[in-house]
Write an enzyme that holds these catalytic residues in place. Structure first.
Site, PDB file in Angstrom:
ATOM      1  N   VAL A 313     -10.958 -79.935  27.100  1.00  0.00           N
ATOM      2  CA  VAL A 313     -12.055 -80.180  25.830  1.00  0.00           C
ATOM      3  C   VAL A 313     -13.432 -80.079  26.195  1.00  0.00           C
ATOM      4  O   VAL A 313     -14.164 -79.471  25.600  1.00  0.00           O
ATOM      5  CB  VAL A 313     -11.367 -81.687  25.304  1.00  0.00           C
ATOM      6  CG1 VAL A 313     -12.662 -82.155  24.407  1.00  0.00           C
ATOM      7  CG2 VAL A 313     -10.263 -81.755  24.693  1.00  0.00           C
ATOM      8  N   ILE A 316     -14.218 -76.153  26.698  1.00  0.00           N
ATOM      9  CA  ILE A 316     -14.163 -75.291  25.617  1.00  0.00           C
ATOM     10  C   ILE A 316     -15.543 -75.259  24.913  1.00  0.00           C
ATOM     11  O   ILE A 316     -15.935 -76.114  24.413  1.00  0.00           O
ATOM     12  CB  ILE A 316     -12.918 -75.152  24.710  1.00  0.00           C
ATOM     13  CG1 ILE A 316     -11.576 -74.876  25.829  1.00  0.00           C
ATOM     14  CG2 ILE A 316     -13.115 -74.437  23.427  1.00  0.00           C
ATOM     15  CD1 ILE A 316     -10.351 -74.948  24.938  1.00  0.00           C
ATOM     16  N   GLU A 318     -16.434 -74.933  21.844  1.00  0.00           N
ATOM     17  CA  GLU A 318     -16.377 -74.911  20.615  1.00  0.00           C
ATOM     18  C   GLU A 318     -17.177 -74.571  19.602  1.00  0.00           C
ATOM     19  O   GLU A 318     -16.909 -74.041  18.492  1.00  0.00           O
ATOM     20  CB  GLU A 318     -14.916 -76.006  20.372  1.00  0.00           C
ATOM     21  CG  GLU A 318     -15.520 -77.363  19.997  1.00  0.00           C
ATOM     22  CD  GLU A 318     -15.785 -78.040  21.490  1.00  0.00           C
ATOM     23  OE1 GLU A 318     -15.713 -77.631  22.459  1.00  0.00           O
ATOM     24  OE2 GLU A 318     -16.075 -79.307  21.328  1.00  0.00           O
ATOM     25  N   ASP A 360     -40.859 -45.592   1.382  1.00  0.00           N
ATOM     26  CA  ASP A 360     -41.454 -45.070   0.355  1.00  0.00           C
ATOM     27  C   ASP A 360     -43.171 -45.146   0.587  1.00  0.00           C
ATOM     28  O   ASP A 360     -43.335 -46.085   1.036  1.00  0.00           O
ATOM     29  CB  ASP A 360     -41.246 -45.715  -0.927  1.00  0.00           C
ATOM     30  CG  ASP A 360     -40.003 -45.523  -1.445  1.00  0.00           C
ATOM     31  OD1 ASP A 360     -39.081 -44.315  -1.052  1.00  0.00           O
ATOM     32  OD2 ASP A 360     -39.226 -46.052  -2.208  1.00  0.00           O
ATOM     33  N   ASP A 667     -36.200 -47.408  -4.430  1.00  0.00           N
ATOM     34  CA  ASP A 667     -36.520 -47.934  -5.577  1.00  0.00           C
ATOM     35  C   ASP A 667     -35.669 -47.617  -6.829  1.00  0.00           C
ATOM     36  O   ASP A 667     -35.171 -48.384  -7.645  1.00  0.00           O
ATOM     37  CB  ASP A 667     -37.763 -48.315  -5.954  1.00  0.00           C
ATOM     38  CG  ASP A 667     -38.477 -47.281  -5.947  1.00  0.00           C
ATOM     39  OD1 ASP A 667     -37.940 -46.154  -6.368  1.00  0.00           O
ATOM     40  OD2 ASP A 667     -39.883 -47.294  -5.701  1.00  0.00           O
ATOM     41  N   ASP A 671     -31.688 -43.555  -5.731  1.00  0.00           N
ATOM     42  CA  ASP A 671     -31.931 -43.704  -4.051  1.00  0.00           C
ATOM     43  C   ASP A 671     -30.845 -44.413  -3.766  1.00  0.00           C
ATOM     44  O   ASP A 671     -30.612 -44.616  -2.394  1.00  0.00           O
ATOM     45  CB  ASP A 671     -33.133 -44.702  -4.196  1.00  0.00           C
ATOM     46  CG  ASP A 671     -34.375 -44.331  -4.197  1.00  0.00           C
ATOM     47  OD1 ASP A 671     -34.477 -42.799  -4.142  1.00  0.00           O
ATOM     48  OD2 ASP A 671     -35.455 -44.800  -4.490  1.00  0.00           O
ATOM     49  N   GLU A 736     -18.652 -78.965  33.495  1.00  0.00           N
ATOM     50  CA  GLU A 736     -17.941 -80.083  33.002  1.00  0.00           C
ATOM     51  C   GLU A 736     -16.616 -79.940  33.507  1.00  0.00           C
ATOM     52  O   GLU A 736     -16.011 -80.826  34.420  1.00  0.00           O
ATOM     53  CB  GLU A 736     -17.993 -80.677  31.602  1.00  0.00           C
ATOM     54  CG  GLU A 736     -19.226 -81.315  31.086  1.00  0.00           C
ATOM     55  CD  GLU A 736     -19.318 -81.228  29.612  1.00  0.00           C
ATOM     56  OE1 GLU A 736     -18.432 -81.680  28.969  1.00  0.00           O
ATOM     57  OE2 GLU A 736     -20.181 -80.977  28.898  1.00  0.00           O
ATOM     58  N   ASN A 761     -19.888 -84.303  25.680  1.00  0.00           N
ATOM     59  CA  ASN A 761     -19.424 -83.306  24.737  1.00  0.00           C
ATOM     60  C   ASN A 761     -20.065 -83.769  23.563  1.00  0.00           C
ATOM     61  O   ASN A 761     -20.687 -82.968  22.714  1.00  0.00           O
ATOM     62  CB  ASN A 761     -17.888 -83.163  24.553  1.00  0.00           C
ATOM     63  CG  ASN A 761     -17.648 -81.949  25.145  1.00  0.00           C
ATOM     64  OD1 ASN A 761     -18.590 -81.137  25.898  1.00  0.00           O
ATOM     65  ND2 ASN A 761     -16.593 -81.369  24.944  1.00  0.00           N
TER      66      ASN A 761
HETATM   67  P1  ATP Z   1     -43.290 -42.671  -3.285  1.00  0.00           P
HETATM   68  O1  ATP Z   1     -42.142 -42.331  -2.491  1.00  0.00           O
HETATM   69  O2  ATP Z   1     -44.467 -42.617  -2.519  1.00  0.00           O
HETATM   70  O3  ATP Z   1     -43.026 -44.078  -3.858  1.00  0.00           O
HETATM   71  P2  ATP Z   1     -42.594 -41.783  -5.553  1.00  0.00           P
HETATM   72  O4  ATP Z   1     -41.175 -41.275  -5.099  1.00  0.00           O
HETATM   73  O5  ATP Z   1     -42.928 -42.786  -6.365  1.00  0.00           O
HETATM   74  O6  ATP Z   1     -43.429 -41.613  -4.479  1.00  0.00           O
HETATM   75  P3  ATP Z   1     -42.620 -39.891  -7.645  1.00  0.00           P
HETATM   76  O7  ATP Z   1     -42.553 -40.776  -8.507  1.00  0.00           O
HETATM   77  O8  ATP Z   1     -41.255 -38.958  -7.533  1.00  0.00           O
HETATM   78  O9  ATP Z   1     -42.821 -40.374  -6.026  1.00  0.00           O
HETATM   79  O10 ATP Z   1     -43.798 -39.015  -8.176  1.00  0.00           O
HETATM   80  C1  ATP Z   1     -43.892 -37.595  -7.488  1.00  0.00           C
HETATM   81  C2  ATP Z   1     -44.839 -37.047  -8.332  1.00  0.00           C
HETATM   82  O11 ATP Z   1     -44.674 -37.230  -9.785  1.00  0.00           O
HETATM   83  C3  ATP Z   1     -46.322 -37.768  -8.298  1.00  0.00           C
HETATM   84  O12 ATP Z   1     -47.053 -37.200  -7.305  1.00  0.00           O
HETATM   85  C4  ATP Z   1     -46.931 -37.397  -9.872  1.00  0.00           C
HETATM   86  O13 ATP Z   1     -47.672 -36.244  -9.634  1.00  0.00           O
HETATM   87  C5  ATP Z   1     -45.663 -37.485 -10.640  1.00  0.00           C
HETATM   88  N1  ATP Z   1     -45.515 -38.602 -11.464  1.00  0.00           N
HETATM   89  C6  ATP Z   1     -45.093 -39.570 -10.721  1.00  0.00           C
HETATM   90  N2  ATP Z   1     -45.055 -40.555 -11.797  1.00  0.00           N
HETATM   91  C7  ATP Z   1     -45.269 -40.054 -12.978  1.00  0.00           C
HETATM   92  C8  ATP Z   1     -45.207 -40.345 -14.323  1.00  0.00           C
HETATM   93  N3  ATP Z   1     -44.904 -41.562 -14.710  1.00  0.00           N
HETATM   94  N4  ATP Z   1     -45.354 -39.424 -15.044  1.00  0.00           N
HETATM   95  C9  ATP Z   1     -45.782 -38.327 -14.856  1.00  0.00           C
HETATM   96  N5  ATP Z   1     -45.672 -37.860 -13.565  1.00  0.00           N
HETATM   97  C10 ATP Z   1     -45.571 -38.925 -12.653  1.00  0.00           C
END
Ligand code: ATP
Length: 928
Positions: A313, A316, A318, A360, A667, A671, A736, A761
């Site tokens: 005991v 171990i 435990e 990003d 996001d 993705d 122990e 213990n």
């Molecule tokens: P990050 O990876 O830095 O977050 P992101 O993935 O958000 O960038 P995107 O959103 O793909 O990048 O944007 C790429 C391009 O698309 C921008 O550089 C811009 O020129 C254009 N863009 C982004 N948002 C818009 C929008 N709401 N309307 C029109 N064009 C856009």
């Protein structure tokens, strides 16, 4: 955009059911039985639920409906009762052994031993129960933090609310990446696709629209319905909530899909295994020892048996798996407090070994507070003053020569200008090809939607322009794959296609159909803005025929006219520079993955000191490489610009092919595959879509890169403390056991009574085992390289320490007890001194283990809990030594002051020897 004003309608199409508010019974009927909303026309649905597509519900309606149906939550499945959970603690091999010992002592008439064993069993079970509860409540608190939001129209305003606040009749807006928060009848859909596998098992997304269906169809074929817990993968929609909480389709099968998993981590599994092997070894030794004792008639059989059981005991460990879970769970809780919500325990460990963070840019490294700063149209450049979304600011034209535009800061500003021509077009299109709203709340201007959209609305207000005369016909929402957004709008019987998007994308489209297009001019302007770290967006349009009702990508391919470019400022977050420095020191490489232009990305990378070289590769360049080529060159790059979500997945795989533990942020809905593939998928709590959050292992509540670095630090702290707990518990437990083992082998009387060993213990379990839960992070934790993923938790050097410390403590106890016995001191006093020797050695050794550096430093007092538990332990020792009631049960005796020198000396000897060993091995490691 025209605000289509409607009042709440009372009339209806088709049958006339009583209004919703009239009878509670009727409302219940709506939720419970009337699930055939797909057959009901849109207007009828709105009518029955007494709602309005443009205005939504009123505050009054919402309150009354919520009081009727409660919140939009699924009822949680019943948890195990407290009693059952407590009783389960007795299902444990150590408890079995103790129970056998208890019965045995009862049998031979040692009632006081039976009582002590009973108490030890209870205390053990109680500790197990408390630890399990603590770990579980930490995890369930995390679960509560994963709130899903819903965008609704209420009282004519578009707002975001907690999805649990939704009520029947709410008008909901959903876009790609959103989880559907309730069962919704679709009223309007644009290229809408929904993934419904949780309900139907079908992995492919289903195309949806608003058309009313005829006849009876199954859930899988209800193409005008969006069901709770499914997710939007494409397009967007507006719809009306027709069922909430348990009344939804998913509620009926009561299956929550967003659970936080409380899995056993690889570390816990290996600790469990370690514990198991040690236990087997101890039981084996015990059996051999018992045989040996019987053979050589060492003690009387009952004493021998009891001693052997006590040895088992005592030695171990435990408590190890339970305390490990607590350390992990508290770690998860600490991380949550610092904005990183870890959804599964294994990630806490993996965090400590991350080599690469793919992050990003927008919103993670930068503030995601977009402000239009520059406008370029053919031969004219303008600057825009003001910051943020407030429309306080003006537009000025820059002076420049034809063919424009220099990058000089000393530009002269012309007088206030008239907004007309291409400038006016650009601003209007920017506000029309838009999915955000801009409102003033409590004096603050806030946007609902994408910041890149929001800043165009602010620009439009700064220019005093208004889009309310335009009527929207159809749209393509923004998508990181296409990198543009387009709409069809009507103005005075004329129909237009308006587009805004990434300049290179639109320029390619335009130059393909228009040989006159001056691509070089526009590219130069784009580079000019991008090199200043600005996000560049192009604005274009064309007039189209009234017959075109539906927008398709191919509509953009001809006759598009580029009106101009806009430069948008999105400054880096202040904390990011420091966080990147910390990550770099900790041997973690940070890679920027962005949809933006390479020049924009490089400039931001320079500002945040991403790396020394900031080498960049673009998505299209990456597309040309095979997977093998990519994995062989991937380590040459720091920035991935113009990257798409598909690129992200390949990037993660390429790092993993190089055996690098990769964390990846994301996001968007696209993705999700990269987040799942990464060793740690990290989603954004604020701007992240629900799909991204569901696919990730960790959610950043504040979308901030520096939070990832904090989480890595916490991950390292947790791992170090688990390691310290093992390094602490093993030698003290083994010591122990050794005391009993050596005494039996040498045929000496046991210096410690079995009940005394049980006491040691028990008191250690309720005190010093907890010391490492709160141990702060080692000061050089972030100066070390990431731990290898499969690195064993106990290294050979640790094993040596475990063995020599165990021998040292046991040896000191045995030698002193021998010495005192030879002086003719009474047995009870000798036992009490030995008992205190073991406890004091544990206390001193605790301070050895707290740090790999020297124990006596300014960090000695950083863990207040360690001192608290030591204080409690000393009080308990005083009780067993001086309370007469304890003497009869534990066979102890009061000690004179000078007798305390023995435990103090012994503790000090252990402490000094371990410190010397630590110092020497540190030196040795440095030499190596
Ligand atoms: P990050 O990876 O830095 O977050 P992101 O993935 O958000 O960038 P995107 O959103 O793909 O990048 O944007 C790429 C391009 O698309 C921008 O550089 C811009 O020129 C254009 N863009 C982004 N948002 C818009 C929008 N709401 N309307 C029109 N064009 C856009």
């Amino acid at each position: 955009m025209q605000a289509k004003s409607h009042s709440h309608r009372k009339s209806s199409i088709g049958e006339e059911p009583p209004p919703l508010q009239s009878k509670e019974e009727h409302s219940k009927r709506l939720q419970l039985k009337d699930s055939n909303w797909y057959k009901v026309s849109q207007s009828e649905t709105l009518n029955r639920l007494n709602s309005n597509k443009d205005l939504g519900l009123s505050e009054e309606d919402i309150i009354s409906r919520r009081s009727k149906y409660g919140k939009n939550n699924l009822t949680e499945s019943k948890k195990q009762s407290k009693l059952v959970r407590f009783l389960k603690q007795f299902n444990n091999s150590v408890i079995y052994i103790l129970l056998v010992a208890g019965v045995f002592t009862l049998f031979i008439g040692h009632i006081s031993d039976t009582v002590v064993i009973g108490i030890v069993v209870l205390v053990n079970a109680l500790i197990g129960y408390i630890q399990e509860n603590k770990a579980e409540s930490a995890i369930s608190k995390i679960k509560q933090m994963l709130v899903v939001n819903a965008t609704v129209i209420r009282e004519g305003q578009r707002i975001d609310i907690d999805a649990s606040e939704l009520v029947l009749g709410d008008i909901v807006y959903l876009e790609a990446g959103d989880s559907v928060p309730a069962d919704i009848r679709i009223l309007e859909a644009n290229n809408l696709k929904i993934q419904e596998s949780v309900l139907t098992g079908e992995a492919d997304s289903v195309q949806k629209n608003e058309k009313t269906l005829i006849g009876t169809v199954t859930v899988a074929d209800q193409t005008n319905m969006a069901f709770a817990s499914t997710s939007v993968t494409n397009g967007d929609m507006t719809g009306i909530v027709v069922a909430t909480g348990d009344y939804t389709e998913i509620g009926k099968i009561n299956q929550s899909i967003n659970d936080v998993k409380q899995e056993k981590t690889p570390l816990i599994i290996s600790i469990n295994n370690l514990g198991k092997y040690i236990s087997y070894a101890i039981v084996l030794v015990a059996v051999l020892l018992f045989g040996f004792g019987v053979l050589f008639k060492i003690y009387e059989i009952p004493v021998l048996l009891l001693s052997v059981i006590t040895m088992v005991v005592g030695s171990i460990p435990e408590g190890l798996p339970a305390i490990t879970s607590v350390i992990l769970a508290i770690g998860v809780q600490n991380m949550a407090r610092k904005n990183s919500i870890v959804k599964n325990l294994p990630s806490v460990e993996t965090l400590g070994s991350v080599n690469i963070i793919g992050t990003d840019k927008t919103g993670t490294l930068t503030k995601n507070e977009m402000t239009v700063k520059d406008i370029i149209i053919q031969n004219h450049q303008y600057i825009v003053t003001g910051d943020g979304y407030s429309p306080d600011g003006e537009i000025f034209e820059m002076e420049g020569k034809e063919g424009l535009l220099t990058n000089k800061s000393s530009k002269k500003i012309k007088n206030k200008l008239k907004i007309e021509g291409d400038l006016k077009k650009l601003i209007l299109i920017g506000a029309l090809a838009n999915d955000a709203t801009l409102n003033q709340e409590e004096g603050k201007w806030i946007i609902n939607g994408e910041p890149t959209d929001g800043c165009f609305l602010t620009l439009c207000k700064k220019a005093n322009l208004d889009t309310s005369d335009f009527v929207e016909i159809d749209k393509i929402p923004f998508d990181s794959d296409f990198k543009y957004m387009a709409k069809i709008v009507d103005l005075n019987e004329e129909r237009y296609l308006v587009v805004k998007g990434a300049p290179d994308k639109l320029m390619d489209i335009i130059s393909n159909s228009n040989s006159e297009f001056d691509k070089t001019y526009w590219q130069n302007q784009m580079t000019l803005l991008a090199k200043q770290g600005k996000r560049v967006v192009a604005v274009a349009y064309k007039k189209i025929s009234q017959d075109i009702q539906i927008i398709e990508h191919k509509l953009l391919r001809t006759d598009l006219i580029l009106v101009g470019l806009v430069g948008i400022m999105d400054p880096p977050k202040e904390q990011v520079i420091d966080a990147i420095m910390q990550a770099r020191n900790a041997g973690v490489k940070v890679k920027m993955i962005t949809g933006d232009h390479p020049d924009t990305a490089v400039e931001i990378a320079r500002q945040i000191k991403l790396s020394d070289e900031n080498r960049v590769i673009t998505g299209p360049q990456l597309d040309k490489l095979t997977d093998t080529e990519l994995s062989s060159v991937i380590q040459d790059y720091d920035i991935f610009a113009r990257a798409t979500p598909e690129n992200k997945l390949r990037i993660v795989k390429a790092y993993q092919a190089n055996n690098l533990i990769t964390a990846m942020t994301g996001d968007g809905v696209n993705d999700a595959p990269a987040l799942k593939q990464a060793d740690i998928g990290i989603s954004m709590g604020i701007k992240g879509t629900d799909v991204a959050k569901e696919s990730s292992d960790m959610v950043l509540a504040d979308d901030n890169f520096s939070t990832i670095v904090d989480a890595i630090k916490e991950g390292r702290r947790v791992y170090d403390n688990i390691k310290k707990t093992i390094k602490f518990l093993l030698p003290t437990s083994i010591a122990e056991g050794l005391i009993v083992l050596i005494s039996i082998i040498l045929n000496n009387p046991l210096p410690l009574e079995p009940v005394q060993l049980l006491w040691i213990n028990m008191v250690s379990a309720i005190t010093i085992s907890f010391a490492f839960v709160f141990e702060p992070v080692e000061k050089d934790a972030m100066n070390k390289k990431p731990r290898q993923k499969n690195e064993s938790i106990i290294k050979s050097q640790d094993t040596i320490r475990i063995l020599y410390v165990a021998t040292l403590i046991a040896g000191l106890g045995l030698i002193i007890s021998q010495h005192l016995t030879s002086l003719g001191i009474s047995k009870d006093i000798v036992s009490t001194v030995t008992l205190n020797i073991v406890v004091f050695c544990k206390i001193f050794y605790l301070f050895n283990i707290r740090t790999e550096g020297t124990a006596i430093s300014k960090n000695l007092f950083t863990n207040k809990i360690a001192f608290l538990v030591v204080a409690i332990l000393i009080v308990l020792q005083m009780m067993i030594t001086y309370l007469p009631q304890m003497h009869s049960v534990f066979r102890t005796a009061p000690l004179q002051i000078k007798s305390w020198l023995y435990p103090l000396y012994c503790g000090f000897i252990v402490f000094s020897i371990v410190e010397i060993e630590k110092f020497l091995s540190l030196k040795l490691r440095k030499i190596k």
